[in-house]
Design a protein around this motif. Structure first.
Motif, PDB file in Angstrom:
ATOM      1  N   GLN A  58       0.845  -1.196   0.000  1.00 22.63           N
ATOM      2  CA  GLN A  58       0.000   0.000   0.000  1.00 22.63           C
ATOM      3  C   GLN A  58       0.883   1.250   0.000  1.00 22.63           C
ATOM      4  O   GLN A  58       1.715   1.425   0.868  1.00 22.63           O
ATOM      5  N   GLU A  93      -5.975  -1.437  -7.602  1.00 24.10           N
ATOM      6  CA  GLU A  93      -6.495  -2.469  -6.707  1.00 24.10           C
ATOM      7  C   GLU A  93      -6.168  -3.860  -7.249  1.00 24.10           C
ATOM      8  O   GLU A  93      -5.762  -4.744  -6.498  1.00 24.10           O
ATOM      9  N   LYS A  96      -2.490  -4.549  -6.749  1.00 27.87           N
ATOM     10  CA  LYS A  96      -2.186  -4.887  -5.353  1.00 27.87           C
ATOM     11  C   LYS A  96      -2.642  -6.307  -5.027  1.00 27.87           C
ATOM     12  O   LYS A  96      -1.973  -7.009  -4.267  1.00 27.87           O
ATOM     13  N   ARG A 174     -11.081  -7.970 -11.517  1.00 25.06           N
ATOM     14  CA  ARG A 174     -11.154  -6.736 -10.727  1.00 25.06           C
ATOM     15  C   ARG A 174     -10.792  -5.523 -11.577  1.00 25.06           C
ATOM     16  O   ARG A 174     -11.424  -4.473 -11.494  1.00 25.06           O
TER      17      ARG A 174
END
Length: 186
Positions: A58, A93, A96, A174
């Motif tokens: 992050q 996202e 990650k 995603r």
């Protein structure tokens, strides 16, 4: 309810017939998905640099900077800055997700792959910036089709075969999560 099975059969046949005549995916979809997948695969390299450096995945400050830049580029290209911000946020996202998944695999194995590590700041981030420019061009070309009722089907079919494992398949799902939108009543 003696007619229920017949009604269900008719409804299913209508659904199948309707989907059989759905418009083919626009030519602009596949290049967009290839670029999204290419960007996603860079997550493997980023994961290696995070493994070596011990830095967290992050990076909120970097993400905010990338999204702000994307909003500016969107305005310059006459795209909706909020839509582009959502698209780029989805890419981050998904990236990650790949990084967390790979780090977990490597932690369980006790080691990361012994492959060359490119420099995050000097090699990987410039590549991501170049891909973002291409991504926005391809997104602009695909944008007119986002509200088409067949869009989710196009996406599901076009994603097949692009990834090499379940982790990357989930991440690509995603990454494409905001490409199709429902038309809203005005």
């Amino acid at each position: 309810m003696p007619h229920a099975p017949r009604l269900l059969t008719c409804a299913l046949l209508a659904l199948i017939a309707g989907s059989a005549h759905a418009a083919p995916a626009p030519e602009t979809l596949q290049p967009l998905l290839v670029t999204l997948n290419e960007r996603l695969n860079i997550g493997d390299l980023v994961a290696l640099t995070k493994w070596d450096s011990g830095k967290p995945i992050q990076d909120s400050a970097r993400e905010a900077q990338v999204i702000a830049n994307a909003r500016t580029l969107a305005s310059e290209r006459k795209l909706d800055p909020e839509d582009v911000a959502q698209l780029i946020a989805a890419q981050m996202e998904a990236n990650k997700l790949v990084q967390y998944g790979l780090l977990a695999q490597w932690q369980a194995a006790g080691a990361a792959p012994n492959t060359p590590r490119p420099d995050l700041a000097k090699q990987i981030r410039p590549r991501l910036d170049e891909l973002q420019t291409r991504l926005l061009q391809q997104y602009a070309a695909f944008a007119p089709y986002r509200q088409d009722p067949a869009c989710p089907t196009w996406l599901a079919n076009a994603r097949k075969g692009l990834t090499h494992d379940t982790l990357h398949e989930l991440a690509l799902t995603r990454a494409t999560g905001e490409l199709c939108v429902r038309a809203t009543a005005r």
